[in-house]
Motif scaffolding. Structure first.
Motif, PDB file in Angstrom:
ATOM      1  N   LEU A   1       5.618  33.955  27.228  1.00 43.56           N
ATOM      2  CA  LEU A   1       4.895  34.975  26.466  1.00 43.56           C
ATOM      3  C   LEU A   1       5.419  36.376  26.753  1.00 43.56           C
ATOM      4  O   LEU A   1       5.380  37.254  25.883  1.00 43.56           O
ATOM      5  N   LEU A   2       5.886  36.603  27.964  1.00 41.37           N
ATOM      6  CA  LEU A   2       6.364  37.936  28.353  1.00 41.37           C
ATOM      7  C   LEU A   2       7.811  38.189  27.945  1.00 41.37           C
ATOM      8  O   LEU A   2       8.270  39.335  28.022  1.00 41.37           O
ATOM      9  N   ALA A   3       8.533  37.167  27.524  1.00 39.34           N
ATOM     10  CA  ALA A   3       9.960  37.325  27.215  1.00 39.34           C
ATOM     11  C   ALA A   3      10.149  38.171  25.961  1.00 39.34           C
ATOM     12  O   ALA A   3       9.466  37.980  24.952  1.00 39.34           O
ATOM     13  N   ASP A   4      11.079  39.115  26.030  1.00 37.27           N
ATOM     14  CA  ASP A   4      11.495  39.909  24.876  1.00 37.27           C
ATOM     15  C   ASP A   4      12.954  40.296  25.067  1.00 37.27           C
ATOM     16  O   ASP A   4      13.620  39.858  26.007  1.00 37.27           O
ATOM     17  N   ASP A   5      13.458  41.121  24.178  1.00 38.08           N
ATOM     18  CA  ASP A   5      14.874  41.483  24.222  1.00 38.08           C
ATOM     19  C   ASP A   5      15.246  42.278  25.467  1.00 38.08           C
ATOM     20  O   ASP A   5      16.413  42.324  25.854  1.00 38.08           O
ATOM     21  N   THR A   6      14.284  42.921  26.108  1.00 37.62           N
ATOM     22  CA  THR A   6      14.586  43.759  27.268  1.00 37.62           C
ATOM     23  C   THR A   6      14.670  42.977  28.572  1.00 37.62           C
ATOM     24  O   THR A   6      15.368  43.392  29.502  1.00 37.62           O
ATOM     25  N   ASN A   7      13.976  41.856  28.663  1.00 36.17           N
ATOM     26  CA  ASN A   7      13.946  41.113  29.929  1.00 36.17           C
ATOM     27  C   ASN A   7      14.444  39.677  29.796  1.00 36.17           C
ATOM     28  O   ASN A   7      14.318  38.900  30.740  1.00 36.17           O
ATOM     29  N   ILE A   8      14.994  39.309  28.632  1.00 39.72           N
ATOM     30  CA  ILE A   8      15.375  37.914  28.417  1.00 39.72           C
ATOM     31  C   ILE A   8      16.515  37.494  29.338  1.00 39.72           C
ATOM     32  O   ILE A   8      16.572  36.331  29.777  1.00 39.72           O
ATOM     33  N   ASP A   9      17.425  38.398  29.674  1.00 40.66           N
ATOM     34  CA  ASP A   9      18.539  38.033  30.555  1.00 40.66           C
ATOM     35  C   ASP A   9      18.036  37.585  31.929  1.00 40.66           C
ATOM     36  O   ASP A   9      18.498  36.578  32.480  1.00 40.66           O
ATOM     37  N   ARG A  10      17.092  38.324  32.454  1.00 45.34           N
ATOM     38  CA  ARG A  10      16.571  37.986  33.785  1.00 45.34           C
ATOM     39  C   ARG A  10      15.768  36.685  33.744  1.00 45.34           C
ATOM     40  O   ARG A  10      15.842  35.872  34.674  1.00 45.34           O
ATOM     41  N   ILE A  11      15.010  36.473  32.680  1.00 48.23           N
ATOM     42  CA  ILE A  11      14.214  35.248  32.576  1.00 48.23           C
ATOM     43  C   ILE A  11      15.114  34.027  32.437  1.00 48.23           C
ATOM     44  O   ILE A  11      14.880  32.980  33.052  1.00 48.23           O
ATOM     45  N   LEU A  12      16.176  34.137  31.638  1.00 50.96           N
ATOM     46  CA  LEU A  12      17.088  32.997  31.483  1.00 50.96           C
ATOM     47  C   LEU A  12      17.817  32.679  32.783  1.00 50.96           C
ATOM     48  O   LEU A  12      18.063  31.503  33.092  1.00 50.96           O
ATOM     49  N   ARG A  13      18.177  33.694  33.535  1.00 49.81           N
ATOM     50  CA  ARG A  13      18.800  33.436  34.842  1.00 49.81           C
ATOM     51  C   ARG A  13      17.824  32.729  35.777  1.00 49.81           C
ATOM     52  O   ARG A  13      18.207  31.826  36.534  1.00 49.81           O
TER      53      ARG A  13
END
Length: 412
Positions: free
Chosen positions: A42-54
């Motif tokens: 729910l918190l994922a967006d274009d600004t933090n997606i790189d960190r979440i995918l890692r």
């Protein structure tokens, strides 16, 4: 965590500054891990997606197969919400297909199938032809790699997803699609119902697109399905027979077979838990957020619905516990100062001060006169001794002003 998840569905921006607090720790139980994964989607967006995918990539290397499968499902959910990262997620999931853990491979295949069902983003005019060709090449490589896993995967939903991918992208695997259908015909009777349905779909698409090498195999599969124990499989075969094979009774259906079976289908809607808007019970009624029924997900026997706000204020007596007498907080002060009704009584309380000061009121006239005379004399005498004048700013204050002016001018 359930309450945070409920609030994050309504307004995820509240928790985005605290995203790292929802990263999963090694000591978290499986329930907490599942809820945290849903919150991160729910918190994922274009600004933090790189960190979440890692972070998700690290989770996929954990030994718990159920947790890894839940992480892969979360990657698919994020891709559905952010179409711009679908290609990146596909590449990450394709790497998991080489894993030796069947549960990981099966979950990856199911999510890849869902990602392939998503509508492709419209290409901009600025996109080069090389970029478009690269995307098509990646898609073809993915389809070929997935079809090679069919013999290794035994998970029924994963096998059904592989068969669906072969049928949906039959043009990319046209060279060996008939051989895949032949091998599926051999194991048809031992497959799960979900796999059998997809095998019938694949047989119908191959008969319409490449009838010469596949017609006899498709007839054999349809005849097997006609006597299957499952009602769905039998109904599916009886529906496909007049469409695929020439029948004098239904010539118009055979003519429309391609329009019915090879048409483009809309993408299925996402039904993930992360996109649910309310916490409801088995009857569809919203549960109160501060109740145990909200936590367990269904209505308990002693659950009471939260009443609506009252239009008129209720009496304070209703908030008093049952069996406890009502205590007036001013009663103890009334007994101490001789008045029962109020702390500031009017008669007895004033009489105490009348005896001390001699007036009906605390600031009576007599008291004021005595105080004024005493204060004026003492105050004037002190300043007369210091400045030599009767008043601090009196009429004869010239001497004081001159001294002050000289002293101030020198210092300034």
């Amino acid at each position: 965590m359930k309450i945070i998840l409920y609030l994050a569905r309504s307004d995820p921006g509240i928790f985005k500054p605290h995203m790292t607090d929802f990263f999963i720790r090694s000591y978290d139980p499986i329930f907490t891990r599942t809820v945290k994964l849903t919150i991160l989607t729910l918190l994922a967006d274009d600004t933090n997606i790189d960190r979440i995918l890692r972070e998700f990539k690290f989770y996929t290397s954990q030994p718990d197969d159920d947790f890894v499968a839940a992480t892969i499902t979360a990657i698919g959910t994020i891709s559905a919400n952010l179409p711009s990262i679908v290609e990146r997620c596909l590449l990450q999931l394709m790497q998991l297909l080489s894993s030796k853990r069947e549960a990981v491979v099966a979950a990856s295949v199911v999510v890849i199938k869902k990602l392939l069902q998503l509508p492709r983003p419209v290409s901009d005019e600025d996109d080069d032809e090389d970029d478009v060709d690269s995307r098509e090449g990646q898609l073809q490589d993915a389809v070929i790699q997935i079809t090679r896993l069919f013999d290794e995967v035994t998970h029924a939903p994963a096998r059904a997803s592989i068969v669906w991918i072969v049928g949906e992208y039959v043009d990319n695997v046209k060279a060996y699609a008939p051989d895949i259908l032949r091998r599926l015909a051999q194991s048809f009777k031992d497959e799960e119902n979900i796999v059998k349905i997809q095998i019938l779909n694949l047989a119908s698409k191959l008969v319409l697109s490449d009838p010469e090498p596949t017609t006899l195999i498709a007839q054999y599969i349809v005849n097997l399905a006609k006597y299957d124990q499952s009602f769905d499989v039998r109904d599916k075969s009886r529906m496909l027979r007049p469409l695929l094979f020439k029948n004098e009774k239904t010539p118009r259906l055979a003519a429309l077979a391609k329009r019915l079976l090879l048409t483009k289908k809309p993408s299925p809607p996402s039904t993930s838990e992360a996109q649910a808007s309310e916490k409801v019970d088995q009857n569809g009624q919203i549960l109160s957020m501060d109740s145990l029924s909200f936590v367990v997900g269904y209505r308990l026997n002693a659950y009471l619905d939260l009443p609506a706000f009252a239009e008129e204020a209720t009496a304070n007596d209703l908030r008093q516990p049952v069996g406890v007498p009502v205590v007036d907080p001013t009663a103890q002060y009334g007994e101490e100062y001789g008045e029962e009704e109020s702390f500031w009584g009017e008669e007895e309380y004033d009489e105490e001060y009348d005896e001390e000061y001699g007036e009906d009121d605390f600031y009576g006239e007599e008291y004021d006169e005595e105080y004024d005379e005493e204060y004026d004399e003492e105050y004037d005498e002190e300043y007369d001794e210091e400045y030599g004048e009767e008043d601090f700013y009196g009429e004869e204050g010239e001497e004081y002003d001159e001294e002050y002016d000289e002293e101030y001018e020198e210092e300034y």
